[in-house]
Design an enzyme around this catalytic site. Sequence first.
Site, short mmCIF file in Angstrom:
data_model
loop_
_atom_site.label_atom_id
_atom_site.label_comp_id
_atom_site.label_asym_id
_atom_site.label_seq_id
_atom_site.Cartn_x
_atom_site.Cartn_y
_atom_site.Cartn_z
CG HIS B 67 -14.79 -47.31 -62.88
ND1 HIS B 67 -14.31 -48.20 -63.21
CD2 HIS B 67 -15.32 -47.52 -61.83
CE1 HIS B 67 -14.61 -49.36 -62.56
NE2 HIS B 67 -15.32 -48.68 -61.57
CD GLU B 70 -13.38 -45.76 -58.18
OE1 GLU B 70 -13.08 -46.91 -57.58
OE2 GLU B 70 -14.52 -45.37 -58.71
CG HIS B 71 -10.73 -49.38 -60.23
ND1 HIS B 71 -10.67 -50.87 -59.97
CD2 HIS B 71 -12.02 -49.35 -60.24
CE1 HIS B 71 -11.82 -51.31 -59.75
NE2 HIS B 71 -12.74 -50.25 -59.87
CD GLU B 142 -16.39 -52.16 -61.13
OE1 GLU B 142 -14.94 -51.87 -61.07
OE2 GLU B 142 -17.00 -51.07 -60.29
#
Lengths: 419, 433
Positions: B67, B70-71, B142
């Site tokens: 993840h 991905e960012h 997040e």
Amino acid sequence: MQVHVTDGVTLNVIATPQFKTTSISIDFLAPVSTLGLSQRILLAQLLETSSADYPTQTALAKKLATLYGASYGVNVYRYGLINGLRFSSSIINDQFANGENLTQEIFAFLKQVIFRPLASDGRFDTTTFDRQQVNLIAYLKSLNDDKQYYAERELFDLYFKEKPELATSLYGDEPTIEAVQNTALYNYYQQLLTHDDIKITVVGDVDADDIARYVADWQLPSRTSGRQPIVYQRPVTTAVSESETQPLQQSKLNLAYQLPVYYRDTHFYEALVFNGLFGGTPISLLFKNVREKNSLAYYASSCFDGFTGTLSVQAGIDQRNQQAVLDIITEQLDDIAHGHIDSEVFNQVVASLINNHESRQDSPRAVINQSVLDQLVGSTVSADDWLAHIQAVTPQQVAAIAEQVTLQATYFLKGDESR
Amino acid sequence: MKQIDYPQLGETLYQETLPNGLRVYLLPKAGYHRTYAVMTTEYGSIDNEFVPYGQSEMVSLPAGIAHFLEHKMFEKADHDAFDTFAHFGASSNAFTSFTHTSYLFSTTRNLKENLDTLLDFVQDPYFTDKTVNKEKGIIGQEIQMYEDDPNSRAYFGTIANLYPDQPLANDIAGTIDSIDKITPEDLYLAHKTFYHPSNMSLFVVGKVSPEETMQWVRDNQGQKDFGDPQPIQRQQLPEKHDGSDIVHQKTLTMPVERPKVTIGIRGLDNLPTGRDLLKYEDALSIGMELLIGETAPDFLRLYDQGVIDDSFGYNIEVQRGAHFIVLAGETEDPAAFENELLAILAQAKPKLQGAQETFDLAKREEIGSTITAFNSLEAIANQFDDQLYAPINLFDEADIIESLTLADVIEALDQFLKPEAISVQRIVAPDAG
């Protein structure tokens, strides 16, 4: 093709082979009020789960399954001062159903569920009414577990203090729903069926004449029609602020500004570009500065409502950073107002808005919404005109829009885990 | 380029595997104004331990690395890919699941430029200490946002109870502590291993002309060198096939307005492959509908008793290395909710045997919803998985449903539903204990 069915009832058929389904909306429209909104929400809940011909969810679900899993739902929406109760359905095209006439069948079904509710002796079935009232109140309670939703509600309660019907949640107001009586709701529904303006919209691979025949079969009585006001021009008041502490990890900062520009008026397109630049897109100044540059939030964005002239901002942040985030937000507004606008970013925002707008043509729901809205405001803007309007907007005009923005309400939901 | 016709759906799919291994799919949709493209790598949050490309020893990276990667893919030395997309009028985004990471854009204009942007930014990593550290604050927010969300806690918490010793138990985004350990070197290592074109696919759907678009992709990929493809070795953690590791009961306290109960069921059975796997998944789906979907008598009974309400629902997941079902709902009476649903699951076989009439309806409904999904560019491209069900894919689903029998459904449920594979979790407010 637009058809005047009878006074106060219009049918708009948008025939296109683009989709595999036919989408249908039947909208009942009236001026918004807190009581009316809550009554409509309870009606939506009741009518989505029962009717005289399909008295239970199971009976309804079975009927929809025979129609190849057609969707059926009832919801409530608000554009400014207008409140809509919408029955919507979509069903696969006949070509995928071995030649069955599904479109005709779904219109017959909609006639049943709208006009033959599960009711007798001037009231809805008591058990069903009681159950759905309890369920709706329970649902409203649990919505508060969604803190983004909760913070926005609190903000609009502050901002629309003098006009609470615009702050009422589209899921209803708990005390109002609790007080609704069965017979009163039934009477309200009868009134709505006979007096509300009706807009019927169909998008799909259909024949407009066929649809007109199916609708004629409903024998809708005429009603007094007239365009209702939709825009609310909220006066500027003294700015208010409120804060509340809850045991949360993340805090929510929400702001509401008055921006006196309204749907499709002279400066509307300028306001769209302004909002896109300020916080309405992922390339906006809020996203760039609050999130990307300063690493202060996962989300930070703005929203513009042209029916009430409202600009709102929302950010999920660490409680310690409240002032820092507020300062950055104010700084971005000032920068735009002073004309410090990067021309590349400006062009990106315009291109993004064009992409969003053109993309809507691929969504049957978006096509329906625009059709209803065009009728409510009494104007249409073609794709070419829209493009010309948005491309004509200049950075100077956007700066002038930013100067008209006035902070009116601040709500801070402070997360404190120690509580 | 292969052309595959699906006359029942009215769709034609174009496919080619490029010399570097990238699998490309193009689906033109007549009348659409928009093009949606998604580039996916077979790399998700469960793939923390693997042998890096060109090496021979297993490494273990911090939870949340897929993840995080991905960012970080969007940011480059002198620009942000987000802005390049915006420059060409596209909106872009990305998401990470347990098993995949996907990058996407949606545009009505400049398809070639946006396609090049997608291929280039996903294949050209750039990480520094500074940019990596900056991201920790954003992802930290997040993670905290999802920590405050009871529905997210209910769903992912239940999966963690089902697979307590597996990477599935970790949050997709990791934890504040685990992401703090992530370094640029970790990200480069993961990228080099999992973003090789042979581990990726590209799906383009909507306004697209196949010949021209395929050539654009070939041209773009022809200019790059990724080295030879190598089979990826992921760490397979020993799984207890008797389910003895499952946490059967758990209660979480957090501020909620109403108690939430989730029931997780882990598949302990060995799954078939290809067409049979998709058939198994569809059989589970129809089986659950017959047991506790809106057309089921038990649904109505529990609804009328106030044990369940409109918040009730269930989710069936079949993915690489795991399959499970999660039932979830809010209820004033968690004990009744649990007892009633567990009793229904225990009685699944006899209940299904009497459900022939509803079965025919459920099939009709599934076929309709399969066709409806082909209206949505996102649904088509995001749900497409050419690895999981290889050699078939979701375009074959309507056929498979058509051929299903009630006996198939009973067999699938019988094989799947084991009492020792069930986990129940409650989320209650602190004062309710």
